[in-house]
Design an enzyme around this catalytic site. Structure first.
Site, PDB file in Angstrom:
ATOM      1  N   ASP A  44      -0.766  16.803  -2.836  1.00  0.00           N
ATOM      2  CA  ASP A  44      -0.376  15.714  -1.944  1.00  0.00           C
ATOM      3  C   ASP A  44      -0.498  14.374  -2.677  1.00  0.00           C
ATOM      4  O   ASP A  44      -1.557  14.051  -3.212  1.00  0.00           O
ATOM      5  CB  ASP A  44      -1.308  15.712  -0.724  1.00  0.00           C
ATOM      6  CG  ASP A  44      -0.940  14.626   0.261  1.00  0.00           C
ATOM      7  OD1 ASP A  44      -0.128  14.910   1.157  1.00  0.00           O
ATOM      8  OD2 ASP A  44      -1.433  13.486   0.121  1.00  0.00           O
ATOM      9  N   TYR A  95       0.285   5.514  -4.159  1.00  0.00           N
ATOM     10  CA  TYR A  95      -0.888   5.860  -4.989  1.00  0.00           C
ATOM     11  C   TYR A  95      -0.657   5.514  -6.453  1.00  0.00           C
ATOM     12  O   TYR A  95      -1.616   5.452  -7.238  1.00  0.00           O
ATOM     13  CB  TYR A  95      -1.218   7.364  -4.916  1.00  0.00           C
ATOM     14  CG  TYR A  95      -1.569   7.924  -3.558  1.00  0.00           C
ATOM     15  CD1 TYR A  95      -1.795   7.113  -2.462  1.00  0.00           C
ATOM     16  CD2 TYR A  95      -1.685   9.311  -3.389  1.00  0.00           C
ATOM     17  CE1 TYR A  95      -2.106   7.667  -1.230  1.00  0.00           C
ATOM     18  CE2 TYR A  95      -2.000   9.857  -2.153  1.00  0.00           C
ATOM     19  CZ  TYR A  95      -2.204   9.036  -1.083  1.00  0.00           C
ATOM     20  OH  TYR A  95      -2.503   9.586   0.133  1.00  0.00           O
ATOM     21  N   LYS A 151       4.983  10.428  -0.038  1.00  0.00           N
ATOM     22  CA  LYS A 151       5.105   9.593   1.169  1.00  0.00           C
ATOM     23  C   LYS A 151       5.894   8.316   0.907  1.00  0.00           C
ATOM     24  O   LYS A 151       5.770   7.726  -0.174  1.00  0.00           O
ATOM     25  CB  LYS A 151       3.706   9.231   1.695  1.00  0.00           C
ATOM     26  CG  LYS A 151       2.791  10.428   1.828  1.00  0.00           C
ATOM     27  CD  LYS A 151       1.452  10.104   2.445  1.00  0.00           C
ATOM     28  CE  LYS A 151       0.507  11.278   2.259  1.00  0.00           C
ATOM     29  NZ  LYS A 151      -0.213  11.285   0.981  1.00  0.00           N
ATOM     30  N   HIS A 157       4.346   7.078   5.424  1.00  0.00           N
ATOM     31  CA  HIS A 157       2.924   6.886   5.133  1.00  0.00           C
ATOM     32  C   HIS A 157       2.175   6.171   6.276  1.00  0.00           C
ATOM     33  O   HIS A 157       1.058   6.553   6.633  1.00  0.00           O
ATOM     34  CB  HIS A 157       2.794   6.083   3.828  1.00  0.00           C
ATOM     35  CG  HIS A 157       1.503   6.281   3.113  1.00  0.00           C
ATOM     36  ND1 HIS A 157       1.381   6.215   1.757  1.00  0.00           N
ATOM     37  CD2 HIS A 157       0.264   6.553   3.562  1.00  0.00           C
ATOM     38  CE1 HIS A 157       0.132   6.441   1.408  1.00  0.00           C
ATOM     39  NE2 HIS A 157      -0.564   6.646   2.490  1.00  0.00           N
TER      40      HIS A 157
END
Ligand code: A2P
Length: 286
Positions: free
Chosen positions: A27, A32, A57, A88
């Protein structure tokens, strides 16, 4: 395996260690900043793409330009499709603001796009299933109220398959879990161990139950998430922990129930709570 807060250098080895240990579900998220090394590690592992389940996401500054958001993610992940693409957060941010990810207004508040909403974003996401860039789509950080708005919208034709939310014994959210169960939306538990410097790993009840099964406290937390019928996404960059987190035990109902009740003694604790004001993202009654 979750990868939030796993930096570029760490995540490559973490993903390789995870795949070696047997994980097949990775994931990540555009926000990120680690999709590229994750894609590199997946390639280096030699595991066929169709044996993996990759989730990423859509970031909030891409709500109005979903096609661009997924194209960038797919390029970095070096794949033609993701297995699951999630919105997200339910809040659209200004794509032309003063920061690529976290634009702010002059008063310091988040630069929220007032002319857009998550129903419109989701409508754009649906075309990704049709054009096969995403096998499935869903949401993250959605409350029951926001899920109802989305499900009842006339433009929503494809039901979100998952809602990824923070979930652990200090934040069990039984009402949200039940609503998702009734609507066949799978809950994916993020920060299941209680995130960085987690108080949960030292909680007397968690430690006691871990002793009963002869496993680490982290194993009890992942096993509880599974006992409740949720997908669990433990994050680690430490190979020994990555390996041990992959093992789970079948909890007895009495232990699962004790963990269900733990927040009543300790108090509810939400660890991930960015400021989205004036947009209300969470509901403390869930
Ligand atoms: P690290 O990544 O340095 O190994 P969560 O999954 O709830 O977000 O928790 C992630 C945090 O828990 C990270 O700080 C991670 O550290 C730590 N962690 C992961 N697995 C374990 C474990 N088995 N025992 C103790 N801490 C762990």
């Amino acid at each position: 395996m979750g990868t939030w807060q796993s930096n570029e250098e760490q995540v490559y080895n973490a993903v390789l260690a995870a795949l070696k240990a047997g994980y097949r579900h990775i994931d990540t998220a555009a926000c990120y900043g680690n999709e590229k090394p994750i894609g590199d590690a997946i390639k280096a592992s030699g595991i066929p793409r169709n044996e993996l389940f990759i989730t990423t996401k859509l970031w909030s500054t891409d709500h109005t330009r979903v096609a661009l958001g997924i194209a960038e993610s797919l390029k970095k992940l070096d794949t033609d499709y993701v297995d699951l693409y999630l919105m997200h957060w339910p809040v659209p941010l200004n794509p032309n603001g003063n920061h690529a990810l976290f634009p702010k207004l002059a008063d310091g508040s988040r630069d929220i796009l007032q002319t857009w909403d998550f129903v419109k974003t989701y409508n754009l996401m649906q075309s990704l299933v049709e054009n096969k860039q995403a096998r499935a789509i869903g949401v993250s950080n959605f409350t029951v109220k926001n899920l109802k708005t989305l499900l009842e919208a006339p433009t929503t034709k494809i039901k979100p398959v998952a809602n990824q939310v923070e979930m652990h014994p200090y934040l069990p959210q039984p009402k949200l879990l039940e609503f998702c169960r009734q609507n066949e939306i799978l809950i994916q538990s993020y920060s299941p161990l209680g995130s960085t410097d987690s108080p949960l790993l030292e909680d007397d009840v968690v430690v006691k139950i871990a002793g009963k099964y002869g496993v680490a406290p982290a194993t009890i937390l992942t096993s509880w998430a599974i006992w409740r019928g949720t997908v669990v996404l433990p994050k680690s960059v430490t190979p020994t922990r990555i390996e041990s987190n992959f093992k789970t035990v079948k909890l007895e109902d009495v232990d699962g129930e004790e963990l269900n009740q733990l927040h009543k003694i300790r108090g509810v604790l939400r660890l991930v709570s960015p400021d989205w004001a004036p947009f209300v993202v969470f509901d403390s009654n869930e």
